[in-house]
Scaffold this motif. Structure first.
Motif, PDB file in Angstrom:
ATOM      1  N   ASP A  56       0.806  -1.215   0.000  1.00  0.00           N
ATOM      2  CA  ASP A  56       0.000   0.000   0.000  1.00  0.00           C
ATOM      3  C   ASP A  56       0.843   1.271   0.000  1.00  0.00           C
ATOM      4  OD1 ASP A  56      -2.177  -1.669   0.058  1.00  0.00           O
ATOM      5  OD2 ASP A  56      -2.463  -1.501   2.219  1.00  0.00           O
ATOM      6  N   GLU A  57       1.826   1.356   0.912  1.00  0.00           N
ATOM      7  CA  GLU A  57       2.625   2.565   1.040  1.00  0.00           C
ATOM      8  C   GLU A  57       3.854   2.528   0.147  1.00  0.00           C
ATOM      9  OE1 GLU A  57       3.565   2.757   5.150  1.00  0.00           O
ATOM     10  OE2 GLU A  57       1.472   2.877   5.764  1.00  0.00           O
ATOM     11  N   GLY A  58       4.483   1.358   0.063  1.00  0.00           N
ATOM     12  CA  GLY A  58       5.646   1.199  -0.776  1.00  0.00           C
ATOM     13  C   GLY A  58       6.921   1.686  -0.124  1.00  0.00           C
ATOM     14  N   VAL A  59       7.957   1.786  -0.943  1.00  0.00           N
ATOM     15  CA  VAL A  59       9.264   2.268  -0.533  1.00  0.00           C
ATOM     16  C   VAL A  59       9.538   3.528  -1.333  1.00  0.00           C
ATOM     17  CG1 VAL A  59      11.721   1.730  -0.427  1.00  0.00           C
ATOM     18  CG2 VAL A  59      10.042  -0.068  -0.055  1.00  0.00           C
ATOM     19  N   LYS A  60       9.735   4.631  -0.638  1.00  0.00           N
ATOM     20  CA  LYS A  60       9.958   5.938  -1.282  1.00  0.00           C
ATOM     21  C   LYS A  60       8.822   6.294  -2.236  1.00  0.00           C
ATOM     22  CE  LYS A  60      14.936   5.451  -1.026  1.00  0.00           C
ATOM     23  NZ  LYS A  60      16.181   5.308  -1.776  1.00  0.00           N
ATOM     24  N   GLY A  61       7.600   5.921  -1.862  1.00  0.00           N
ATOM     25  CA  GLY A  61       6.425   6.276  -2.646  1.00  0.00           C
ATOM     26  C   GLY A  61       6.096   5.314  -3.774  1.00  0.00           C
ATOM     27  N   VAL A  62       6.929   4.315  -4.020  1.00  0.00           N
ATOM     28  CA  VAL A  62       6.671   3.354  -5.094  1.00  0.00           C
ATOM     29  C   VAL A  62       6.205   2.054  -4.470  1.00  0.00           C
ATOM     30  CG1 VAL A  62       7.672   2.095  -7.027  1.00  0.00           C
ATOM     31  CG2 VAL A  62       8.461   4.400  -6.516  1.00  0.00           C
ATOM     32  N   PRO A  63       4.990   1.580  -4.796  1.00  0.00           N
ATOM     33  CA  PRO A  63       4.490   0.346  -4.197  1.00  0.00           C
ATOM     34  C   PRO A  63       5.295  -0.875  -4.627  1.00  0.00           C
ATOM     35  CG  PRO A  63       2.826   1.372  -5.600  1.00  0.00           C
ATOM     36  CD  PRO A  63       4.039   2.212  -5.676  1.00  0.00           C
ATOM     37  N   VAL A  64       5.338  -1.863  -3.731  1.00  0.00           N
ATOM     38  CA  VAL A  64       6.021  -3.124  -4.008  1.00  0.00           C
ATOM     39  C   VAL A  64       4.948  -4.209  -4.019  1.00  0.00           C
ATOM     40  CG1 VAL A  64       7.775  -4.742  -3.224  1.00  0.00           C
ATOM     41  CG2 VAL A  64       8.071  -2.292  -2.807  1.00  0.00           C
ATOM     42  N   PRO A  65       4.538  -4.703  -5.198  1.00  0.00           N
ATOM     43  CA  PRO A  65       3.441  -5.675  -5.237  1.00  0.00           C
ATOM     44  C   PRO A  65       3.803  -7.025  -4.636  1.00  0.00           C
ATOM     45  CG  PRO A  65       4.333  -5.317  -7.426  1.00  0.00           C
ATOM     46  CD  PRO A  65       5.011  -4.344  -6.530  1.00  0.00           C
ATOM     47  N   ASP A  66       5.069  -7.462  -4.770  1.00  0.00           N
ATOM     48  CA  ASP A  66       5.476  -8.762  -4.252  1.00  0.00           C
ATOM     49  C   ASP A  66       6.930  -8.685  -3.821  1.00  0.00           C
ATOM     50  OD1 ASP A  66       5.807 -11.384  -3.582  1.00  0.00           O
ATOM     51  OD2 ASP A  66       5.112 -12.205  -5.492  1.00  0.00           O
ATOM     52  N   VAL A  67       7.167  -8.847  -2.525  1.00  0.00           N
ATOM     53  CA  VAL A  67       8.517  -8.730  -1.981  1.00  0.00           C
ATOM     54  C   VAL A  67       9.407  -9.844  -2.516  1.00  0.00           C
ATOM     55  CG1 VAL A  67       9.882  -8.761   0.138  1.00  0.00           C
ATOM     56  CG2 VAL A  67       7.726  -7.541   0.078  1.00  0.00           C
ATOM     57  N   LYS A  68       8.879 -11.043  -2.631  1.00  0.00           N
ATOM     58  CA  LYS A  68       9.694 -12.171  -3.073  1.00  0.00           C
ATOM     59  C   LYS A  68      10.144 -11.987  -4.521  1.00  0.00           C
ATOM     60  CE  LYS A  68      10.146 -17.099  -3.128  1.00  0.00           C
ATOM     61  NZ  LYS A  68       9.565 -18.388  -2.868  1.00  0.00           N
ATOM     62  N   LEU A  69       9.295 -11.462  -5.370  1.00  0.00           N
ATOM     63  CA  LEU A  69       9.702 -11.222  -6.752  1.00  0.00           C
ATOM     64  C   LEU A  69      10.734 -10.104  -6.840  1.00  0.00           C
ATOM     65  CD1 LEU A  69       6.405 -11.478  -8.821  1.00  0.00           C
ATOM     66  CD2 LEU A  69       8.306 -13.074  -8.761  1.00  0.00           C
ATOM     67  N   ALA A  70      10.582  -9.081  -5.999  1.00  0.00           N
ATOM     68  CA  ALA A  70      11.473  -7.929  -6.073  1.00  0.00           C
ATOM     69  C   ALA A  70      12.847  -8.214  -5.475  1.00  0.00           C
ATOM     70  CB  ALA A  70      10.837  -6.741  -5.366  1.00  0.00           C
ATOM     71  N   THR A  71      12.903  -9.036  -4.416  1.00  0.00           N
ATOM     72  CA  THR A  71      14.177  -9.262  -3.731  1.00  0.00           C
ATOM     73  C   THR A  71      14.701 -10.683  -3.886  1.00  0.00           C
ATOM     74  OG1 THR A  71      13.090  -9.880  -1.661  1.00  0.00           O
ATOM     75  CG2 THR A  71      13.626  -7.550  -1.979  1.00  0.00           C
ATOM     76  N   GLY A  72      13.841 -11.616  -4.232  1.00  0.00           N
ATOM     77  CA  GLY A  72      14.251 -13.015  -4.296  1.00  0.00           C
ATOM     78  C   GLY A  72      14.149 -13.717  -2.954  1.00  0.00           C
ATOM     79  N   LYS A  73      13.682 -13.000  -1.922  1.00  0.00           N
ATOM     80  CA  LYS A  73      13.551 -13.574  -0.573  1.00  0.00           C
ATOM     81  C   LYS A  73      12.190 -13.213  -0.005  1.00  0.00           C
ATOM     82  CE  LYS A  73      17.781 -11.624   0.157  1.00  0.00           C
ATOM     83  NZ  LYS A  73      18.778 -10.967   0.963  1.00  0.00           N
ATOM     84  N   LYS A  74      11.693 -14.089   0.860  1.00  0.00           N
ATOM     85  CA  LYS A  74      10.449 -13.795   1.560  1.00  0.00           C
ATOM     86  C   LYS A  74      10.719 -12.783   2.672  1.00  0.00           C
ATOM     87  CE  LYS A  74       8.361 -18.340   0.943  1.00  0.00           C
ATOM     88  NZ  LYS A  74       7.803 -19.492   1.648  1.00  0.00           N
ATOM     89  N   VAL A  75       9.648 -12.174   3.182  1.00  0.00           N
ATOM     90  CA  VAL A  75       9.785 -11.191   4.264  1.00  0.00           C
ATOM     91  C   VAL A  75      10.408 -11.851   5.487  1.00  0.00           C
ATOM     92  CG1 VAL A  75       8.507  -9.687   5.829  1.00  0.00           C
ATOM     93  CG2 VAL A  75       7.866  -9.784   3.441  1.00  0.00           C
ATOM     94  N   THR A  76       9.989 -13.068   5.818  1.00  0.00           N
ATOM     95  CA  THR A  76      10.544 -13.735   6.995  1.00  0.00           C
ATOM     96  C   THR A  76      12.020 -14.069   6.807  1.00  0.00           C
ATOM     97  OG1 THR A  76       9.704 -15.825   6.134  1.00  0.00           O
ATOM     98  CG2 THR A  76       8.356 -14.695   7.771  1.00  0.00           C
ATOM     99  N   GLU A  77      12.432 -14.388   5.583  1.00  0.00           N
ATOM    100  CA  GLU A  77      13.848 -14.655   5.327  1.00  0.00           C
ATOM    101  C   GLU A  77      14.682 -13.393   5.503  1.00  0.00           C
ATOM    102  OE1 GLU A  77      13.877 -16.226   1.393  1.00  0.00           O
ATOM    103  OE2 GLU A  77      13.176 -18.208   2.014  1.00  0.00           O
TER     104      GLU A  77
END
Length: 155
Positions: A56-77
């Protein structure tokens, strides 16, 4: 999938879109996402809430639809890498807080048989989940009691 403590069938939920790459409109650096995840965890948010806030809020105003796709890691990882993860898994902690609320309700309303059954079911789910996590996520000697749950959630 069927429900655990009823005879009804479960309800189907929505599926994530089948995609292997982040959308072109969401071009946030993976390091920025990881730092935002750690920042939100330090504020006391659970991993599921962190995912919603990034969506919803994103990082620096840009939303992140899927953390795993963007970083290659899950939030818990990400949280485990930065030593910002909680001592109890989120689902177990949520069930324990529900059991505490139900037990407090039962102390005031002893005649409420429906919630007495709900408390039994919730504590059964906690014991089953504790067996699943025992050794990996929680201590080998962990046993669920009301007193232990209150102690864990006060920390």
């Amino acid at each position: 999938m069927a429900r655990m403590h009823t005879r009804r069938r479960g309800s189907s939920g929505s599926d994530k879109p089948a995609t292997d790459e982040t959308p072109e409109w969401s071009d946030v650096d993976a390091e920025d996402i990881e730092s935002r995840v750690v920042e939100l965890a330090e504020q006391g948010h659970d991993p599921s809430v962190i995912g919603l806030k990034l969506r919803d809020e994103g990082v620096k105003g840009v939303p992140v639809p899927d953390v795993k796709l963007a970083t290659g890691k899950k939030v818990t990882e990400i949280l485990e890498e930065h030593d910002a993860d909680a001592d109890l898994p989120e689902d177990l902690r949520n069930l324990m807080s529900q059991a505490i609320r139900l037990r407090e309700h039962m102390e005031e309303n002893g005649q409420d048989h429906q919630n007495k059954r709900a408390l039994q079911n919730t504590e059964s789910k906690i014991r089953r989940l504790a067996d699943y996590y025992r050794g990996d996520e929680i201590d080998e000697e962990f046993t669920y009691t009301y007193e232990n749950a209150v102690e864990y959630l006060e920390e």
